[in-house]
Motif scaffolding. Structure first.
Motif, PDB file in Angstrom:
ATOM      1  N   GLU A  22      18.711  -1.841 -39.857  1.00  0.00           N
ATOM      2  CA  GLU A  22      20.033  -1.268 -40.078  1.00  0.00           C
ATOM      3  C   GLU A  22      21.126  -2.170 -39.505  1.00  0.00           C
ATOM      4  OE1 GLU A  22      17.569   0.449 -38.651  1.00  0.00           O
ATOM      5  OE2 GLU A  22      16.963   1.707 -40.346  1.00  0.00           O
ATOM      6  N   GLY A  23      20.868  -2.674 -38.294  1.00  0.00           N
ATOM      7  CA  GLY A  23      21.853  -3.540 -37.639  1.00  0.00           C
ATOM      8  C   GLY A  23      22.068  -4.820 -38.433  1.00  0.00           C
ATOM      9  N   GLU A  24      20.975  -5.383 -38.950  1.00  0.00           N
ATOM     10  CA  GLU A  24      21.071  -6.608 -39.747  1.00  0.00           C
ATOM     11  C   GLU A  24      21.838  -6.355 -41.038  1.00  0.00           C
ATOM     12  OE1 GLU A  24      20.331  -9.651 -39.017  1.00  0.00           O
ATOM     13  OE2 GLU A  24      19.415  -9.159 -37.097  1.00  0.00           O
ATOM     14  N   ALA A  25      21.493  -5.240 -41.687  1.00  0.00           N
ATOM     15  CA  ALA A  25      22.164  -4.899 -42.949  1.00  0.00           C
ATOM     16  C   ALA A  25      23.658  -4.730 -42.719  1.00  0.00           C
ATOM     17  CB  ALA A  25      21.563  -3.614 -43.527  1.00  0.00           C
ATOM     18  N   THR A  26      23.996  -4.075 -41.615  1.00  0.00           N
ATOM     19  CA  THR A  26      25.402  -3.862 -41.284  1.00  0.00           C
ATOM     20  C   THR A  26      26.095  -5.195 -41.041  1.00  0.00           C
ATOM     21  OG1 THR A  26      24.704  -1.810 -40.232  1.00  0.00           O
ATOM     22  CG2 THR A  26      26.946  -2.542 -39.798  1.00  0.00           C
ATOM     23  N   ALA A  27      25.412  -6.088 -40.305  1.00  0.00           N
ATOM     24  CA  ALA A  27      25.977  -7.408 -40.012  1.00  0.00           C
ATOM     25  C   ALA A  27      26.258  -8.164 -41.308  1.00  0.00           C
ATOM     26  CB  ALA A  27      25.023  -8.197 -39.126  1.00  0.00           C
ATOM     27  N   MET A  28      25.279  -8.135 -42.215  1.00  0.00           N
ATOM     28  CA  MET A  28      25.435  -8.824 -43.500  1.00  0.00           C
ATOM     29  C   MET A  28      26.618  -8.258 -44.281  1.00  0.00           C
ATOM     30  SD  MET A  28      23.295 -11.143 -43.763  1.00  0.00           S
ATOM     31  CE  MET A  28      21.973 -11.684 -42.706  1.00  0.00           C
ATOM     32  N   TYR A  29      26.681  -6.940 -44.311  1.00  0.00           N
ATOM     33  CA  TYR A  29      27.745  -6.267 -45.066  1.00  0.00           C
ATOM     34  C   TYR A  29      29.122  -6.647 -44.533  1.00  0.00           C
ATOM     35  CZ  TYR A  29      30.398  -2.613 -47.372  1.00  0.00           C
ATOM     36  OH  TYR A  29      31.310  -1.948 -48.136  1.00  0.00           O
ATOM     37  N   ILE A  30      29.257  -6.597 -43.201  1.00  0.00           N
ATOM     38  CA  ILE A  30      30.551  -6.902 -42.586  1.00  0.00           C
ATOM     39  C   ILE A  30      30.913  -8.372 -42.821  1.00  0.00           C
ATOM     40  CG2 ILE A  30      31.812  -7.005 -40.400  1.00  0.00           C
ATOM     41  CD1 ILE A  30      30.162  -4.662 -39.419  1.00  0.00           C
ATOM     42  N   ALA A  31      29.909  -9.252 -42.679  1.00  0.00           N
ATOM     43  CA  ALA A  31      30.166 -10.676 -42.859  1.00  0.00           C
ATOM     44  C   ALA A  31      30.716 -10.947 -44.273  1.00  0.00           C
ATOM     45  CB  ALA A  31      28.888 -11.467 -42.626  1.00  0.00           C
ATOM     46  N   LYS A  32      30.054 -10.345 -45.251  1.00  0.00           N
ATOM     47  CA  LYS A  32      30.456 -10.511 -46.646  1.00  0.00           C
ATOM     48  C   LYS A  32      31.888 -10.019 -46.877  1.00  0.00           C
ATOM     49  CE  LYS A  32      27.261 -10.272 -50.567  1.00  0.00           C
ATOM     50  NZ  LYS A  32      26.245  -9.374 -51.143  1.00  0.00           N
ATOM     51  N   MET A  83      18.602   4.459 -46.148  1.00  0.00           N
ATOM     52  CA  MET A  83      17.485   5.393 -46.000  1.00  0.00           C
ATOM     53  C   MET A  83      17.942   6.743 -45.473  1.00  0.00           C
ATOM     54  SD  MET A  83      14.405   4.062 -46.672  1.00  0.00           S
ATOM     55  CE  MET A  83      13.159   4.609 -45.488  1.00  0.00           C
ATOM     56  N   GLU A  84      18.894   6.705 -44.524  1.00  0.00           N
ATOM     57  CA  GLU A  84      19.387   7.953 -43.942  1.00  0.00           C
ATOM     58  C   GLU A  84      20.697   8.406 -44.584  1.00  0.00           C
ATOM     59  OE1 GLU A  84      19.218   7.960 -39.525  1.00  0.00           O
ATOM     60  OE2 GLU A  84      17.999   6.166 -39.785  1.00  0.00           O
ATOM     61  N   GLY A  85      21.060   7.727 -45.651  1.00  0.00           N
ATOM     62  CA  GLY A  85      22.272   8.109 -46.360  1.00  0.00           C
ATOM     63  C   GLY A  85      23.557   7.763 -45.620  1.00  0.00           C
ATOM     64  N   ILE A  86      23.497   6.750 -44.739  1.00  0.00           N
ATOM     65  CA  ILE A  86      24.702   6.333 -44.016  1.00  0.00           C
ATOM     66  C   ILE A  86      25.255   5.078 -44.676  1.00  0.00           C
ATOM     67  CG2 ILE A  86      25.650   5.609 -41.788  1.00  0.00           C
ATOM     68  CD1 ILE A  86      23.248   7.129 -40.499  1.00  0.00           C
ATOM     69  N   GLY A  87      26.377   5.221 -45.302  1.00  0.00           N
ATOM     70  CA  GLY A  87      27.005   4.103 -45.993  1.00  0.00           C
ATOM     71  C   GLY A  87      28.135   3.507 -45.181  1.00  0.00           C
ATOM     72  N   PRO A  88      28.791   2.466 -45.720  1.00  0.00           N
ATOM     73  CA  PRO A  88      29.887   1.800 -45.012  1.00  0.00           C
ATOM     74  C   PRO A  88      31.031   2.757 -44.639  1.00  0.00           C
ATOM     75  CG  PRO A  88      29.212   0.520 -46.924  1.00  0.00           C
ATOM     76  CD  PRO A  88      28.485   1.815 -47.002  1.00  0.00           C
ATOM     77  N   ASP A  89      31.224   3.804 -45.432  1.00  0.00           N
ATOM     78  CA  ASP A  89      32.322   4.724 -45.148  1.00  0.00           C
ATOM     79  C   ASP A  89      31.981   5.708 -44.040  1.00  0.00           C
ATOM     80  OD1 ASP A  89      33.828   3.525 -47.064  1.00  0.00           O
ATOM     81  OD2 ASP A  89      33.291   4.961 -48.651  1.00  0.00           O
ATOM     82  N   ASP A  90      30.698   5.772 -43.674  1.00  0.00           N
ATOM     83  CA  ASP A  90      30.290   6.738 -42.660  1.00  0.00           C
ATOM     84  C   ASP A  90      30.367   6.168 -41.253  1.00  0.00           C
ATOM     85  OD1 ASP A  90      29.669   8.672 -44.616  1.00  0.00           O
ATOM     86  OD2 ASP A  90      27.811   7.577 -45.048  1.00  0.00           O
ATOM     87  N   VAL A  98      33.801  -0.590 -31.967  1.00  0.00           N
ATOM     88  CA  VAL A  98      32.574   0.215 -31.956  1.00  0.00           C
ATOM     89  C   VAL A  98      32.401   0.923 -33.303  1.00  0.00           C
ATOM     90  CG1 VAL A  98      31.318   2.052 -30.781  1.00  0.00           C
ATOM     91  CG2 VAL A  98      32.869   0.576 -29.480  1.00  0.00           C
ATOM     92  N   LEU A  99      31.292   0.650 -33.970  1.00  0.00           N
ATOM     93  CA  LEU A  99      31.059   1.200 -35.310  1.00  0.00           C
ATOM     94  C   LEU A  99      30.561   2.643 -35.292  1.00  0.00           C
ATOM     95  CD1 LEU A  99      29.230  -1.840 -36.961  1.00  0.00           C
ATOM     96  CD2 LEU A  99      31.625  -1.152 -37.277  1.00  0.00           C
ATOM     97  N   HIS A 100      29.983   3.074 -34.174  1.00  0.00           N
ATOM     98  CA  HIS A 100      29.354   4.393 -34.086  1.00  0.00           C
ATOM     99  C   HIS A 100      28.293   4.571 -35.158  1.00  0.00           C
ATOM    100  CE1 HIS A 100      31.858   5.824 -30.904  1.00  0.00           C
ATOM    101  NE2 HIS A 100      32.898   5.319 -31.521  1.00  0.00           N
ATOM    102  N   GLY A 101      27.348   3.643 -35.157  1.00  0.00           N
ATOM    103  CA  GLY A 101      26.251   3.729 -36.094  1.00  0.00           C
ATOM    104  C   GLY A 101      26.080   2.427 -36.846  1.00  0.00           C
ATOM    105  N   ALA A 102      25.188   2.441 -37.788  1.00  0.00           N
ATOM    106  CA  ALA A 102      24.936   1.269 -38.618  1.00  0.00           C
ATOM    107  C   ALA A 102      24.656   1.756 -40.030  1.00  0.00           C
ATOM    108  CB  ALA A 102      23.743   0.488 -38.079  1.00  0.00           C
ATOM    109  N   ILE A 103      24.895   0.875 -40.989  1.00  0.00           N
ATOM    110  CA  ILE A 103      24.633   1.241 -42.380  1.00  0.00           C
ATOM    111  C   ILE A 103      23.134   1.454 -42.568  1.00  0.00           C
ATOM    112  CG2 ILE A 103      24.741   0.425 -44.777  1.00  0.00           C
ATOM    113  CD1 ILE A 103      27.239  -1.211 -43.913  1.00  0.00           C
TER     114      ILE A 103
END
Lengths: 199, 199
Positions: B149-159, B115-122, B107-112
């Motif tokens: 946000e969900g798509e961006a997170t998916a892309m980031y994790i995949a990479k 816009m809202e200043g939530i990065g991978p470390d958050d 569980v990620l508890h959020g998505a990257i």
């Protein structure tokens, strides 16, 4: 609902016992409660326990109160000679919102309903009669709901009080302000015609 | 809201802080709570306090739990080699309802969300990478929401994961079952076309 850990499931199940709260809403509320800080959650839990512990019925008017007699019965600024009879504490609140009525209240906690086996002795009526005997009341305004039960209750109370010479009135029925004639049901329209006033 | 006695007003105000609960609903709920027997009201208050006190996040997968590690992380019947990555504990529950996936969760508890200043470390991402290093994972299914946000997170994790050779998949987007093509938005329809399969 068994996907969650026990305390969360328990919270969801308790919340979904509330009226109008289905499974999905209960889940949403539960997750919100988990996301609240401890102070907020405690305040909510305390307010539930507090309200349940401290709220009681006023021994004079029957309204919900935390002091007996209630604030409205004790208020020296209110008129002593008019009593407005309503079915529930929520109706008192509704009346108070119009900021017009400055007399006392009497809460019946229900209405006479032969269909449901609720008779005159099952509602808070006896204490109203005792009030009328002991207090110097000039008018009783009956503001029970405009339902079959509310009407029956109004009729019954009117019949009961009239011999004593106290004026008994009933709030007007008619087309709601801002409403559309077209949308008014026939009985409402009939009552509106019956209750017409000269301009 | 000041028509009622203090404990009742307090209860109404606490209830109306909950999401989707307006003044009228809060009043209705409060009156219902007052009409409950003491046991029922206590059960509700206790469940709120209990859930807030006992629920915590699993140190392995990040899901909400009352035990650490959570039941799903400890369950010996679940597959150890597949991890399904979701945004929130509610998504875990949604997944579990289909009774199909028998692997582990994260569980990620959020998505990257730049816009809202939530990065991978958050979000709860670092612990996923550590799990992938220490556990023998064959596939990571990314089930973040189908939002930007969900798509961006998916892309980031995949990479992030791909270089390690672990298979990374994304749940399918398309027209919902039982839905009407006419009501589907263009992006959903586009995704449905892109993801078409031979029959």
């Amino acid at each position: 609902m068994n996907q969650y850990a026990k305390p969360l499931n328990k919270l969801i199940s308790e919340l979904s016992k509330l009226p109008g709260i289905g499974g999905k809403t209960a889940q949403r509320l539960a997750f919100h409660i988990l996301s609240m800080d401890r102070k907020g959650a405690d305040a909510l839990a305390d307010s539930i326990r507090d309200a349940r512990d401290k709220m009681k019925y006023c021994s004079v008017c029957g309204n919900l109160t935390d002091e007996d007699p209630c604030g409205m019965c004790r208020d020296p600024k209110r008129r002593d000679d008019v009593i407005c009879v309503v079915e529930s504490p929520r109706d008192v609140a509704a009346m108070e919102r119009i900021k017009e009525f400055k007399g006392r209240y009497h809460v019946l906690h229900g209405a006479i309903s032969p269909m449901e086996g609720i008779g005159p002795d099952d509602i808070n009526l006896k204490s109203l009669i005792i009030r009328l005997q002991n207090e110097d009341i000039k008018e009783v305004i009956i503001a029970t709901n405009p339902t079959i039960e509310g009407e029956a209750t109004a009729m019954y109370i009117a019949k009961l009080i009239k011999p004593s010479g106290i004026k008994v009135t009933r709030i007007a029925h008619g087309v709601p302000v801002g409403g559309d004639l077209d949308f008014a049901d026939e009985i409402t329209l009939l009552k509106a015609m019956e209750g017409r006033r000269e301009l």
